[in-house]
Design a protein around this motif. Structure first.
Motif: not given
Lengths: 403, 175
Positions: A367-370, A372-373, A379
């Motif tokens: 979610a959110g910033r993650l 962008r992986i 995860c």
């Protein structure tokens, strides 16, 4: 779900349960299995003599596993629901193409996660349209070729291991290798001299904007909607396998995991980071000899892994991903292990420092910033409380793009 | 409710310390330290404050995103606000805390040198000018608040988290 309220008889013992409530239960089961794992691996227990405890733990783990399976089962629905909607589309397709189409359905009772089922209609409709529009010939052409006037589209589902395979097959003209290859070369998908394997070539028909139909119909052929297949399959961690025989037809198989909630994974460590990979994509784990990893000067120092006389391209995660500034490996560090992944675009060898474990993990979306992986489904929360990034090997092999 | 509420128990959800009056929440700010400077965020997005935990590094993130923590089954990315603002790096100590926030429906934790207080700052005390930086991008600064003799810089968490103000430098060798 088969358990039912005692008084409900008219509806065959079924209960309607809001999906949020099942979602809540799934979350709790996930937390339960994590806390159990945390308790069992507690550092306080190290060095203690725990004969009875071990037996009890074993039973507890078995029960947790069963509760997990039961909770997952609750969300399973037959694919029939989706198939019925597709069947209704056949009349519409007949009207639009002017072709006679018979649809043969099998395996409609196959169970799949409701969350997956809800997302299958659009991509399957896309494949179906493609078959009706490009795959099947016109009635005249079929008769000329000694085929029955009515074209057939076979829609089937079956469970193979932890995957559900949904197949859309037609008895049409098959894919035209020469035409697709020339178009694919034109678009730079293959080199001018390259002769790709059929399975690699056929997949390009689902590339966005790719269509070889000479006359653009309003059904397919505009190259739109292609993304719906690729993006949905990526989100569902699925694979597309296309097979075709000239004159006999085309077969598109979608391989999709039954459930999205729990994932059987290999956990790997590289530097301080943990990665998880779904067990079904790991084809081999090898310890390379000194000459097994030749480095090519061409192409920016690409590496190959020599495995039984074949060369497998190497992807180093520390180079693939950004923002990894770990200190160089100590010269006396134990040798790395190579994990070979099988992807739709061939094998890929990924060196890691060690393989930690094989375990069922609970996957959380990024979610959110993650989000962008790149090249990750989500995860994984491990029993130790640690977090691992679940690798999407399909995107790893294509360099991070979603194809 | 008094204008200033000291945070006694850092691990307690801030909201719990806030009372029920929703009208005041809009004007309530959690202030924290970064070096000599005082910053603040609106309390509305803050879910809790936790002490430093074991950070697990993850790939594909800029340096100021230190990794993730597993907070009771929730995976929360951590932003070191010092590094985000290109301030000198500093070892974490027992004052270092993580302010866990919900920003645009996703959790994020801000690593700061220490929290100061939760206080009411009426709009009249906030200078809202300068929300657009020279480059035209939105600034991380939502306003400058006058707090008694001191100045607190109020941050816009959504700009902070989205990097709306900076371009993400992707290394050249990345595929």
């Amino acid at each position: 779900m088969t358990a039912a309220a005692p008084e409900s008889t008219s509806d065959g013992g079924l209960m309607r349960v809001p999906s949020e409530r099942i979602g809540r239960l799934m979350d709790l089961v996930a937390e339960l299995s994590l806390s159990v794992a945390e308790t069992v691996r507690s550092p306080d227990l190290v060095g203690l003599d725990l004969t009875h405890f071990e037996t009890a733990v074993h039973r507890l783990m078995m029960i947790v596993r069963e509760v997990q399976d039961a909770a997952t089962d609750m969300r399973l629905v037959p694919v029939d629901e989706v198939f019925k909607r597709l069947r209704r589309m056949v009349r519409e397709l007949e009207r639009q193409t002017g072709k006679k189409i018979e649809m043969v359905i099998s395996g409609a009772e196959t169970q799949i996660d409701k969350l997956v089922a809800d997302r299958l209609y659009d991509p399957l409709l896309h494949v179906l349209r493609n078959a009706a529009d490009h795959g099947l010939e016109s009635s005249e052409e079929r008769v000329q070729n000694g085929k029955p006037q009515t074209g057939s589209i076979f829609l089937s589902a079956s469970q193979v291991g932890s995957e559900v395979r949904i197949i859309v097959a037609d008895d049409g003209r098959g894919l035209n290798r020469a035409k697709i290859l020339s178009k694919a070369r034109e678009r730079g998908l293959f080199g001018m001299e390259e002769e790709p394997e059929p399975s690699a070539l056929w997949k390009v028909i689902f590339e966005p904007g790719f269509s070889t139909a000479e006359n653009v119909s309003n059904l397919s052929g505009r190259g739109v909607g292609m993304d719906v297949l690729n993006t949905t399959m990526a989100a569902l961690r699925g694979r597309i396998v296309v097979d075709s025989t000239p004159g006999q037809g085309t077969r598109v198989a979608l391989h999709i995991p039954v459930s999205l909630a729990f994932l059987d994974c290999i956990i790997m460590r590289l530097g301080p980071r943990l990665y998880a990979v779904p067990i079904e994509v790991v084809s081999e784990i090898a310890r390379p000899g000194p000459d097994d990893l030749p480095k090519l000067s061409a192409d920016g120092g690409r590496e190959l892994f020599r495995l039984r006389g074949k060369s497998v391209p190497v992807c180093r995660l520390e180079n693939f991903f950004d923002g990894i500034n770990d200190p160089a490996r100590a010269p006396d560090a134990p040798p790395q292990v190579i994990v070979v992944f099988q992807t739709a675009n061939g094998n890929l060898a990924v060196p890691v420092d060690e393989i930690l474990d094989r375990q069922q993990v609970v996957m959380k979306p990024l979610a959110g910033r993650l989000s962008r992986i790149r090249a990750s489904y989500g995860c994984a929360l491990l029993g130790t409380g640690e977090v691992a990034i679940v690798l999407d090997c399909e995107r790893l092999v294509t360099g991070g793009t979603t194809s | 409710m008094t204008a200033q509420t000291k945070i006694e128990d850092m691990s307690a959800p801030v909201i719990a310390a806030m009372g029920e009056d929703e009208n005041t929440i809009a004007d309530m700010y959690l202030t924290f330290d970064l070096g000599e400077e005082e910053y603040g965020v609106s309390i509305a997005g803050v879910t809790e404050i936790v002490g430093m935990q074991r950070i697990m590094p993850i790939p594909d993130m800029p340096r100021y995103l230190r990794g993730v923590i597993n907070l009771r089954g929730k995976v929360i990315p951590l932003m070191d606000v010092r590094l985000r603002f290109e301030m000198p790096e500093r070892d974490y100590d027992d004052r270092t805390v993580i302010i866990v926030m919900e920003v645009e429906d996703a959790p994020v934790g801000l690593i700061v040198d220490g929290v100061r207080e939760v206080r009411e700052i009426p709009p009249a005390q906030i200078d809202r000018r300068g929300q657009i930086s020279r480059s035209g991008a939105r600034s991380t600064i939502a306003g400058i608040a006058q707090v008694g003799e001191r100045v607190a810089v109020l941050l816009d968490p959504s700009v902070l988290v989205s990097d709306g103000d900076i371009a993400i430098a992707r290394s050249a060798e990345a595929g």
